[in-house]
Design an enzyme around this catalytic site. Structure first.
Site, PDB file in Angstrom:
ATOM      1  N   ARG A  15       0.844  -1.206   0.000  1.00 55.10           N
ATOM      2  CA  ARG A  15       0.000   0.000   0.000  1.00 55.10           C
ATOM      3  C   ARG A  15       0.885   1.264   0.000  1.00 55.10           C
ATOM      4  O   ARG A  15       0.992   1.960  -1.006  1.00 55.10           O
ATOM      5  CB  ARG A  15      -0.940  -0.028   1.226  1.00 55.10           C
ATOM      6  CG  ARG A  15      -2.068   0.986   1.178  1.00 55.10           C
ATOM      7  CD  ARG A  15      -1.675   2.374   1.646  1.00 55.10           C
ATOM      8  NE  ARG A  15      -1.119   2.398   2.999  1.00 55.10           N
ATOM      9  CZ  ARG A  15      -0.510   3.455   3.501  1.00 55.10           C
ATOM     10  NH1 ARG A  15      -0.374   4.562   2.793  1.00 55.10           N
ATOM     11  NH2 ARG A  15       0.009   3.421   4.720  1.00 55.10           N
ATOM     12  N   ASP A  16       1.580   1.516   1.103  1.00 58.18           N
ATOM     13  CA  ASP A  16       2.358   2.750   1.204  1.00 58.18           C
ATOM     14  C   ASP A  16       3.489   2.765   0.178  1.00 58.18           C
ATOM     15  O   ASP A  16       3.845   3.808  -0.366  1.00 58.18           O
ATOM     16  CB  ASP A  16       2.937   2.880   2.625  1.00 58.18           C
ATOM     17  CG  ASP A  16       3.221   4.312   3.029  1.00 58.18           C
ATOM     18  OD1 ASP A  16       3.142   5.201   2.161  1.00 58.18           O
ATOM     19  OD2 ASP A  16       3.543   4.551   4.196  1.00 58.18           O
ATOM     20  N   HIS A 206       5.602   4.429  12.528  1.00 57.60           N
ATOM     21  CA  HIS A 206       5.562   4.309  11.061  1.00 57.60           C
ATOM     22  C   HIS A 206       6.557   5.343  10.530  1.00 57.60           C
ATOM     23  O   HIS A 206       6.244   6.525  10.426  1.00 57.60           O
ATOM     24  CB  HIS A 206       4.125   4.589  10.615  1.00 57.60           C
ATOM     25  CG  HIS A 206       3.906   4.626   9.140  1.00 57.60           C
ATOM     26  ND1 HIS A 206       3.273   3.604   8.457  1.00 57.60           N
ATOM     27  CD2 HIS A 206       4.195   5.566   8.205  1.00 57.60           C
ATOM     28  CE1 HIS A 206       3.183   3.918   7.177  1.00 57.60           C
ATOM     29  NE2 HIS A 206       3.738   5.109   6.992  1.00 57.60           N
ATOM     30  N   HIS A 208       9.282   6.836   7.890  1.00 62.15           N
ATOM     31  CA  HIS A 208       9.904   6.914   6.565  1.00 62.15           C
ATOM     32  C   HIS A 208      11.387   7.218   6.783  1.00 62.15           C
ATOM     33  O   HIS A 208      11.757   7.899   7.742  1.00 62.15           O
ATOM     34  CB  HIS A 208       9.192   7.972   5.726  1.00 62.15           C
ATOM     35  CG  HIS A 208       7.831   7.517   5.286  1.00 62.15           C
ATOM     36  ND1 HIS A 208       7.586   7.038   4.019  1.00 62.15           N
ATOM     37  CD2 HIS A 208       6.662   7.422   5.959  1.00 62.15           C
ATOM     38  CE1 HIS A 208       6.305   6.677   3.932  1.00 62.15           C
ATOM     39  NE2 HIS A 208       5.718   6.898   5.091  1.00 62.15           N
ATOM     40  N   CYS A 239       4.823   9.097   0.091  1.00 65.77           N
ATOM     41  CA  CYS A 239       3.435   9.529   0.078  1.00 65.77           C
ATOM     42  C   CYS A 239       3.290  10.521  -1.058  1.00 65.77           C
ATOM     43  O   CYS A 239       4.062  11.473  -1.157  1.00 65.77           O
ATOM     44  CB  CYS A 239       3.053  10.181   1.405  1.00 65.77           C
ATOM     45  SG  CYS A 239       1.383  10.856   1.374  1.00 65.77           S
ATOM     46  N   ASN A 248       9.412   3.971   3.208  1.00 67.96           N
ATOM     47  CA  ASN A 248       9.367   3.568   4.617  1.00 67.96           C
ATOM     48  C   ASN A 248      10.671   2.873   4.957  1.00 67.96           C
ATOM     49  O   ASN A 248      11.351   2.349   4.082  1.00 67.96           O
ATOM     50  CB  ASN A 248       8.253   2.539   4.837  1.00 67.96           C
ATOM     51  CG  ASN A 248       6.888   3.123   4.646  1.00 67.96           C
ATOM     52  OD1 ASN A 248       6.404   3.163   3.528  1.00 67.96           O
ATOM     53  ND2 ASN A 248       6.274   3.568   5.705  1.00 67.96           N
TER      54      ASN A 248
HETATM   55  P1  HMG Z   1     -12.489  14.579  -2.773  1.00 61.36           P
HETATM   56  O1  HMG Z   1     -12.156  14.907  -4.186  1.00 61.36           O
HETATM   57  O2  HMG Z   1     -12.620  15.706  -1.800  1.00 61.36           O
HETATM   58  O3  HMG Z   1     -13.775  13.621  -2.643  1.00 61.36           O
HETATM   59  O4  HMG Z   1     -11.398  13.554  -2.256  1.00 61.36           O
HETATM   60  P2  HMG Z   1     -15.268  13.783  -3.034  1.00 61.36           P
HETATM   61  O5  HMG Z   1     -16.046  13.139  -1.944  1.00 61.36           O
HETATM   62  O6  HMG Z   1     -15.586  15.205  -3.429  1.00 61.36           O
HETATM   63  O7  HMG Z   1     -15.372  12.856  -4.343  1.00 61.36           O
HETATM   64  C1  HMG Z   1     -14.727  13.180  -5.562  1.00 61.36           C
HETATM   65  C2  HMG Z   1     -14.712  11.955  -6.468  1.00 61.36           C
HETATM   66  O8  HMG Z   1     -13.970  10.898  -5.863  1.00 61.36           O
HETATM   67  C3  HMG Z   1     -16.083  11.392  -6.733  1.00 61.36           C
HETATM   68  O9  HMG Z   1     -16.055  10.807  -8.030  1.00 61.36           O
HETATM   69  C4  HMG Z   1     -16.224  10.283  -5.721  1.00 61.36           C
HETATM   70  O10 HMG Z   1     -17.102   9.269  -6.125  1.00 61.36           O
HETATM   71  C5  HMG Z   1     -14.807   9.743  -5.689  1.00 61.36           C
HETATM   72  P3  HMG Z   1     -16.627  11.591  -9.306  1.00 61.36           P
HETATM   73  O11 HMG Z   1     -18.031  11.947  -8.952  1.00 61.36           O
HETATM   74  O12 HMG Z   1     -15.737  12.784  -9.499  1.00 61.36           O
HETATM   75  O13 HMG Z   1     -16.478  10.569 -10.406  1.00 61.36           O
HETATM   76  N1  HMG Z   1     -14.474   9.125  -4.387  1.00 61.36           N
HETATM   77  C6  HMG Z   1     -14.062   7.846  -4.244  1.00 61.36           C
HETATM   78  N2  HMG Z   1     -13.842   6.863  -5.136  1.00 61.36           N
HETATM   79  C7  HMG Z   1     -13.452   5.671  -4.644  1.00 61.36           C
HETATM   80  N3  HMG Z   1     -13.237   5.429  -3.323  1.00 61.36           N
HETATM   81  C8  HMG Z   1     -13.451   6.388  -2.404  1.00 61.36           C
HETATM   82  C9  HMG Z   1     -13.882   7.660  -2.871  1.00 61.36           C
HETATM   83  N4  HMG Z   1     -14.181   8.811  -2.238  1.00 61.36           N
HETATM   84  C10 HMG Z   1     -14.549   9.685  -3.174  1.00 61.36           C
HETATM   85  N5  HMG Z   1     -13.229   6.144  -1.109  1.00 61.36           N
HETATM   86  C11 HMG Z   1     -10.701  11.716  -0.878  1.00 61.36           C
HETATM   87  C12 HMG Z   1     -11.424  13.045  -0.936  1.00 61.36           C
HETATM   88  C13 HMG Z   1     -10.464  11.395   0.585  1.00 61.36           C
HETATM   89  C14 HMG Z   1     -11.563  10.648  -1.524  1.00 61.36           C
HETATM   90  C15 HMG Z   1      -9.378  11.837  -1.666  1.00 61.36           C
HETATM   91  O14 HMG Z   1      -8.702  12.947  -1.183  1.00 61.36           O
HETATM   92  C16 HMG Z   1      -8.486  10.628  -1.504  1.00 61.36           C
HETATM   93  O15 HMG Z   1      -8.792   9.552  -1.991  1.00 61.36           O
HETATM   94  N6  HMG Z   1      -7.336  10.795  -0.814  1.00 61.36           N
HETATM   95  C17 HMG Z   1      -6.454   9.702  -0.518  1.00 61.36           C
HETATM   96  C18 HMG Z   1      -5.049  10.124  -0.675  1.00 61.36           C
HETATM   97  C19 HMG Z   1      -4.135   8.965  -0.336  1.00 61.36           C
HETATM   98  O16 HMG Z   1      -4.454   7.810  -0.573  1.00 61.36           O
HETATM   99  N7  HMG Z   1      -2.961   9.284   0.218  1.00 61.36           N
HETATM  100  C20 HMG Z   1      -1.993   8.326   0.581  1.00 61.36           C
HETATM  101  C21 HMG Z   1      -2.377   7.476   1.761  1.00 61.36           C
HETATM  102  S1  HMG Z   1      -2.080   8.263   3.336  1.00 61.36           S
HETATM  103  C22 HMG Z   1      -0.399   8.000   3.645  1.00 61.36           C
HETATM  104  O17 HMG Z   1       0.315   7.547   2.800  1.00 61.36           O
HETATM  105  C23 HMG Z   1       0.149   8.317   5.019  1.00 61.36           C
HETATM  106  C24 HMG Z   1       0.404   7.059   5.881  1.00 61.36           C
HETATM  107  O18 HMG Z   1       1.261   6.146   5.205  1.00 61.36           O
HETATM  108  C25 HMG Z   1       1.033   7.458   7.229  1.00 61.36           C
HETATM  109  C26 HMG Z   1       2.262   8.379   7.052  1.00 61.36           C
HETATM  110  O19 HMG Z   1       3.262   7.974   6.421  1.00 61.36           O
HETATM  111  O20 HMG Z   1       2.165   9.511   7.547  1.00 61.36           O
HETATM  112  C27 HMG Z   1      -0.912   6.324   6.174  1.00 61.36           C
HETATM  113 MG    MG Z   2       3.425   6.291   5.180  1.00 62.31          MG
END
Ligand code: HMG
Ligand code: MG
Length: 297
Positions: A15-16, A206, A208, A239, A248
């Site tokens: 995933r990450d 966690h 990096h 990320c 990581n």
């Molecule tokens: P948004 O654009 O504000 O969402 O994104 P929305 O609710 O306005 O929806 C926009 C569109 O996205 C719509 O589709 C929704 O259906 C779709 P459209 O009508 O345009 O065709 N949508 C989805 N589709 C599938 N699955 C869903 C979903 N939600 C909405 N769940 C949102 C908000 C949260 C969805 C977006 O910002 C997002 O997906 N962000 C994720 C970013 C991400 O994955 N980042 C990396 C992971 S976190 C990380 O790495 C940190 C960690 O490792 C810890 C660390 O290291 O610190 C965990």
């Molecule tokens: Mg991470």
């Protein structure tokens, strides 16, 4: 030196790691990678994310990845940002999810288009149902040790977000050094602040490895009583919304240290290394794990 006898390693590579690769692996390759990590004895593997595929195309098809995996050998938490993600998790039959927010608003907005408060409100829409349905819930807090947009993050803020995630019903909290800036003295400051709200046995780090401090930070966290450590096979990762964030801490490098110190993990280092080498071949690049590089054939 006081250290835990056993450490639980959470492999977040599928995933990450893969979310930040410019080349997206096929569902089949992701399944093969997860299976190899499960076969290596990893007790927790994060197979994918039910986030928006427009935001993170590399995680599209996470349903198929999850469905193809054996469910009885490792915990398989799937990342969920909102109600829509939770509905996808339920439909796929997932029994463990990971929600994620941050200790700094600017980062959280870039990552999820929501402030910390807004993200907690999003989680409130489904965490009650998740817990009532018997799901296990992990809560990630990004930028606990520094933010790419705001700089310093105070430990009291990390403690406040921890309390809010615990109030939502999280079983475990993972403290993220998203951009790899932490140094060991910060483990003392942050873990001490957070431990007022959650038992050390439910706390993960966690880290990096952007500046090469991750293993030193792990060692300090273990001395402080933490016994759950996130890492990523091969050191894959980063990320997409944290400029400069690199992989990581590599699972192999962590395992090498823990094994050498006589700490139990139940994980086979050679099998993890073989899984990483295959992923490196698929991605067409040498992965950053130092152990992998030192044992290159
Ligand atoms: P948004 O654009 O504000 O969402 O994104 P929305 O609710 O306005 O929806 C926009 C569109 O996205 C719509 O589709 C929704 O259906 C779709 P459209 O009508 O345009 O065709 N949508 C989805 N589709 C599938 N699955 C869903 C979903 N939600 C909405 N769940 C949102 C908000 C949260 C969805 C977006 O910002 C997002 O997906 N962000 C994720 C970013 C991400 O994955 N980042 C990396 C992971 S976190 C990380 O790495 C940190 C960690 O490792 C810890 C660390 O290291 O610190 C965990
Ligand atoms: Mg991470």
């Amino acid at each position: 030196m006081k250290l835990p006898a056993r450490v639980t390693i959470v492999d977040v590579g599928p995933r990450d790691g893969l979310q930040n690769e410019s080349a997206a692996l096929t569902v089949e390759d992701r399944v093969e990678f997860c299976r190899a990590l499960i076969d290596a004895g990893l007790p927790v593997v994060e197979p994918g994310a039910f986030v928006s595929p427009k935001w993170v195309p590399q995680m599209a098809g996470s349903e198929e990845v999850f469905k193809a995996l054996p469910k009885d050998r490792a915990r398989l938490p799937m990342l969920v940002p909102n109600r829509q993600g939770f509905d996808r998790a339920k439909a796929a039959g997932v029994s463990a999810i990971a929600i994620f927010t941050a200790a700094s608003d600017s980062f959280n907005r870039k990552n999820t288009n929501a402030s910390i408060d807004e993200s907690i409100r999003r989680f409130e829409e489904f965490t009650g149902e998740a817990k009532a349905g018997g799901m296990w819930v992990r809560g990630y807090i990004s930028t606990c040790f520094g933010c790419p947009y705001e700089g310093k993050v105070v430990p009291a803020k990390v403690a406040e977000v921890t309390r809010r995630l615990i109030d939502l019903g999280c079983d475990e909290i993972s403290l993220g050094d998203t951009i790899g800036v932490a140094v060991p003295s910060q483990m003392d400051e942050v873990i001490e602040a957070v431990a007022r709200h959650v038992e050390l046995s439910r706390l993960a780090v966690h880290l990096h490895d952007t500046r090469g401090t991750a293993l030193a930070n792990v060692l300090r966290a273990l001395q402080l009583g933490v016994s759950i450590v996130d890492s990523s096979a091969g050191g894959l990762g980063g990320c997409p919304y944290a400029p400069g964030a690199s992989g990581n801490l590599a699972t192999e490098d962590l395992l090498y240290m823990l094994q050498g110190m006589g700490i139990e993990t139940g994980v086979d280092l050679a099998k993890v290394a073989a899984a990483s080498r295959r992923v490196g071949e698929r991605l067409g690049r040498e992965l950053p794990s130092r152990y992998l590089r030192a044992t290159k054939r």
